[in-house]
Design a protein around this motif. Sequence first.
Motif, PDB file in Angstrom:
ATOM      1  N   CYS A 117       0.692  -1.411   0.148  1.00  0.00           N
ATOM      2  CA  CYS A 117       0.110  -0.290  -0.201  1.00  0.00           C
ATOM      3  C   CYS A 117       0.470   1.061  -0.265  1.00  0.00           C
ATOM      4  O   CYS A 117       1.892   1.130   0.617  1.00  0.00           O
ATOM      5  N   PRO A 118       0.906   2.685  -0.569  1.00  0.00           N
ATOM      6  CA  PRO A 118       1.035   4.062  -0.786  1.00  0.00           C
ATOM      7  C   PRO A 118       1.167   4.035   1.005  1.00  0.00           C
ATOM      8  O   PRO A 118       0.344   3.982   1.484  1.00  0.00           O
ATOM      9  N   LYS A 119       2.306   4.760   0.900  1.00  0.00           N
ATOM     10  CA  LYS A 119       2.483   5.890   2.253  1.00  0.00           C
ATOM     11  C   LYS A 119       2.356   7.379   1.918  1.00  0.00           C
ATOM     12  O   LYS A 119       3.243   8.040   1.157  1.00  0.00           O
ATOM     13  N   VAL A 120       1.546   8.061   2.988  1.00  0.00           N
ATOM     14  CA  VAL A 120       0.502   9.144   2.025  1.00  0.00           C
ATOM     15  C   VAL A 120       1.392  10.214   3.007  1.00  0.00           C
ATOM     16  O   VAL A 120       0.886   9.990   4.384  1.00  0.00           O
ATOM     17  N   LEU A 121       1.508  11.362   2.456  1.00  0.00           N
ATOM     18  CA  LEU A 121       2.479  12.275   2.971  1.00  0.00           C
ATOM     19  C   LEU A 121       1.792  13.565   2.773  1.00  0.00           C
ATOM     20  O   LEU A 121       1.730  13.664   1.657  1.00  0.00           O
ATOM     21  N   ALA A 122       1.962  14.678   3.610  1.00  0.00           N
ATOM     22  CA  ALA A 122       1.751  15.988   3.670  1.00  0.00           C
ATOM     23  C   ALA A 122       1.871  16.307   2.919  1.00  0.00           C
ATOM     24  O   ALA A 122       3.481  16.230   2.967  1.00  0.00           O
ATOM     25  N   PRO A 123       1.432  17.246   1.880  1.00  0.00           N
ATOM     26  CA  PRO A 123       2.117  18.234   0.430  1.00  0.00           C
ATOM     27  C   PRO A 123       3.029  19.222   1.440  1.00  0.00           C
ATOM     28  O   PRO A 123       3.410  20.511   0.656  1.00  0.00           O
ATOM     29  N   HIS A 124       3.209  19.433   3.121  1.00  0.00           N
ATOM     30  CA  HIS A 124       3.596  20.288   3.822  1.00  0.00           C
ATOM     31  C   HIS A 124       4.793  20.065   4.700  1.00  0.00           C
ATOM     32  O   HIS A 124       4.228  18.794   5.248  1.00  0.00           O
ATOM     33  N   ALA A 125       5.429  21.090   5.213  1.00  0.00           N
ATOM     34  CA  ALA A 125       6.484  20.029   6.611  1.00  0.00           C
ATOM     35  C   ALA A 125       6.330  21.274   7.102  1.00  0.00           C
ATOM     36  O   ALA A 125       7.047  22.875   6.545  1.00  0.00           O
ATOM     37  N   TRP A 126       7.361  21.320   8.575  1.00  0.00           N
ATOM     38  CA  TRP A 126       7.796  21.621   9.570  1.00  0.00           C
ATOM     39  C   TRP A 126       9.650  22.006   9.786  1.00  0.00           C
ATOM     40  O   TRP A 126       9.385  20.410  10.063  1.00  0.00           O
ATOM     41  N   PRO A 127      10.262  22.310  10.441  1.00  0.00           N
ATOM     42  CA  PRO A 127      11.279  22.280  10.504  1.00  0.00           C
ATOM     43  C   PRO A 127      10.903  21.842  11.818  1.00  0.00           C
ATOM     44  O   PRO A 127      10.792  22.245  12.717  1.00  0.00           O
ATOM     45  N   VAL A 128      12.135  20.680  12.353  1.00  0.00           N
ATOM     46  CA  VAL A 128      12.364  20.009  13.864  1.00  0.00           C
ATOM     47  C   VAL A 128      12.190  21.053  14.915  1.00  0.00           C
ATOM     48  O   VAL A 128      11.636  20.819  15.854  1.00  0.00           O
ATOM     49  N   ARG A 129      13.424  21.900  14.422  1.00  0.00           N
ATOM     50  CA  ARG A 129      13.899  22.761  15.477  1.00  0.00           C
ATOM     51  C   ARG A 129      12.847  23.449  16.960  1.00  0.00           C
ATOM     52  O   ARG A 129      13.228  24.279  17.242  1.00  0.00           O
ATOM     53  N   GLN A 130      12.032  24.318  15.155  1.00  0.00           N
ATOM     54  CA  GLN A 130      10.904  25.215  15.732  1.00  0.00           C
ATOM     55  C   GLN A 130       9.798  24.272  16.827  1.00  0.00           C
ATOM     56  O   GLN A 130       9.407  24.694  17.510  1.00  0.00           O
ATOM     57  N   MET A 131       9.812  23.217  16.466  1.00  0.00           N
ATOM     58  CA  MET A 131       9.096  22.381  17.586  1.00  0.00           C
ATOM     59  C   MET A 131      10.152  21.233  18.473  1.00  0.00           C
ATOM     60  O   MET A 131       9.067  20.346  19.279  1.00  0.00           O
ATOM     61  N   LYS A 132      10.758  21.679  18.739  1.00  0.00           N
ATOM     62  CA  LYS A 132      12.139  20.973  20.208  1.00  0.00           C
ATOM     63  C   LYS A 132      10.653  20.866  20.979  1.00  0.00           C
ATOM     64  O   LYS A 132      11.255  20.316  21.641  1.00  0.00           O
ATOM     65  N   ASP A 133      11.169  22.159  21.531  1.00  0.00           N
ATOM     66  CA  ASP A 133       9.524  23.100  23.448  1.00  0.00           C
ATOM     67  C   ASP A 133       9.526  21.870  23.417  1.00  0.00           C
ATOM     68  O   ASP A 133       8.795  21.855  24.337  1.00  0.00           O
ATOM     69  N   ARG A 134       8.587  21.830  22.789  1.00  0.00           N
ATOM     70  CA  ARG A 134       6.979  21.731  22.250  1.00  0.00           C
ATOM     71  C   ARG A 134       6.745  20.138  22.267  1.00  0.00           C
ATOM     72  O   ARG A 134       5.272  19.970  21.587  1.00  0.00           O
ATOM     73  N   TRP A 135       7.613  19.603  21.359  1.00  0.00           N
ATOM     74  CA  TRP A 135       7.166  18.473  20.494  1.00  0.00           C
ATOM     75  C   TRP A 135       6.296  17.186  21.232  1.00  0.00           C
ATOM     76  O   TRP A 135       5.360  16.877  20.381  1.00  0.00           O
ATOM     77  N   ASP A 136       6.399  16.745  22.436  1.00  0.00           N
ATOM     78  CA  ASP A 136       5.338  15.949  23.007  1.00  0.00           C
ATOM     79  C   ASP A 136       4.337  16.053  23.101  1.00  0.00           C
ATOM     80  O   ASP A 136       3.225  15.655  23.439  1.00  0.00           O
ATOM     81  N   ALA A 137       3.657  18.222  22.401  1.00  0.00           N
ATOM     82  CA  ALA A 137       2.214  17.535  23.194  1.00  0.00           C
ATOM     83  C   ALA A 137       2.147  18.389  21.980  1.00  0.00           C
ATOM     84  O   ALA A 137       0.460  18.390  21.366  1.00  0.00           O
ATOM     85  N   LEU A 138       2.199  18.190  20.687  1.00  0.00           N
ATOM     86  CA  LEU A 138       1.961  18.114  18.931  1.00  0.00           C
ATOM     87  C   LEU A 138       0.770  16.713  18.975  1.00  0.00           C
ATOM     88  O   LEU A 138       1.228  15.825  18.831  1.00  0.00           O
ATOM     89  N   GLN A 139      -0.187  17.211  18.322  1.00  0.00           N
ATOM     90  CA  GLN A 139      -1.544  16.590  18.566  1.00  0.00           C
ATOM     91  C   GLN A 139      -1.072  15.711  16.976  1.00  0.00           C
ATOM     92  O   GLN A 139      -1.719  16.246  15.811  1.00  0.00           O
ATOM     93  N   LEU A 140      -1.598  14.376  17.225  1.00  0.00           N
ATOM     94  CA  LEU A 140      -1.794  13.508  15.970  1.00  0.00           C
ATOM     95  C   LEU A 140      -3.028  12.621  16.746  1.00  0.00           C
ATOM     96  O   LEU A 140      -4.125  12.471  17.289  1.00  0.00           O
ATOM     97  N   ARG A 141      -4.004  13.135  15.192  1.00  0.00           N
ATOM     98  CA  ARG A 141      -5.259  12.978  14.934  1.00  0.00           C
ATOM     99  C   ARG A 141      -5.576  11.931  13.491  1.00  0.00           C
ATOM    100  O   ARG A 141      -4.709  12.400  12.667  1.00  0.00           O
ATOM    101  N   SER A 142      -6.623  11.398  13.361  1.00  0.00           N
ATOM    102  CA  SER A 142      -6.747  10.940  12.012  1.00  0.00           C
ATOM    103  C   SER A 142      -8.667  10.787  12.307  1.00  0.00           C
ATOM    104  O   SER A 142      -9.184  10.397  13.227  1.00  0.00           O
ATOM    105  N   PHE A 143      -9.521  10.496  11.293  1.00  0.00           N
ATOM    106  CA  PHE A 143     -10.583  10.551  11.113  1.00  0.00           C
ATOM    107  C   PHE A 143     -11.233   9.523   9.897  1.00  0.00           C
ATOM    108  O   PHE A 143     -10.708   9.696   8.794  1.00  0.00           O
TER     109      PHE A 143
END
Length: 225
Positions: A117-143
Motif C-alpha cells: 500500500c502507498p504511504k501518504v504524506l502531507a505536502p507541507h512540512a515544519w522544521p523540527v527545530r521549531q517544534m523541539k520545545d513542545r514536541w511531546d504536545a504535538l497532536q496527531l489525529r485521524s478521521f
Amino acid sequence: MQDILNYRWQSALEITVSARAVYCAGYAGRDQHGVRAHIEELAKLGVPAPPRAPVFYRVSPTQVTTAGAIQVLGEHTSGEVEFAVFRLGGEDFVTVASDHTDREVEKTSIPQSKQLCPKVLAPHAWPVRQMKDRWDALQLRSFVSDADGGGRRLYQEGTAGNLMTLENLRSALEADTGADPRTCLLLSGTIPMAGEMLCAARFEMELVDPATGAALRHAYTIETF
C-alpha cells in the motif's frame, strides 16, 4: 550511492527531498508495556507478533506519495496516522503521514502488507527545530468517512509524546537495520485507535501544534479494484 527518493514538497518554498531508504516503524510507543499489550491484542486478530519492539519495515520509495487518492487491491486496507521525518540541507523536517496497510496480508506477513500500500504524506512540512520545545504536545489525529466526507468520525487521537522520541527512534532504526537515519525517510509508528479498526473510503490526518494553532493536514480517498 544514488538517491532513490526524489519528489516535490510544497512548503514555504518548493524543495526537493532525497532519501536513500524509507522505513515504517512499528510498535514504537513510548510506553512499551502498552505496546506489549497491543501486540497481544493483535495476536488475537491473527497478526503475528514482531521479533522485537520497535521494529522497522523497509518499503519502496515508489510507494511514497502526497496524492489525494490512492488505489489498492481489495477492501481490507486502512490508514494509520503518524509523523514522518526527513533531513534536507542538514536540517530535519516533520510532517503528518499515513502508513496505509493491507489488513488481510498483515495476518501472514507484516512487511508485505506494508509494501502493498502507498504511504501518504502531507505536502507541507515544519522544521523540527521549531517544534523541539513542545514536541511531546504535538497532536496527531485521524478521521475516516465515506468518499464524499459523509459519516465522518474520529478514528485516532494522541500526541507525539505517545511515541518514541525522534532521537530514540532514529537510534533504534540504526541499531536494528544499520541504516543511516540522516539519509532515510522515517515514519514513526502509529497511535491507538479510538474504537475498532475500520476500512473506510476516505482517510484524513492532521498534526497540530496546540501552542500556536498551526496544523499540517491532508486527506485522501481509497479506490479499490
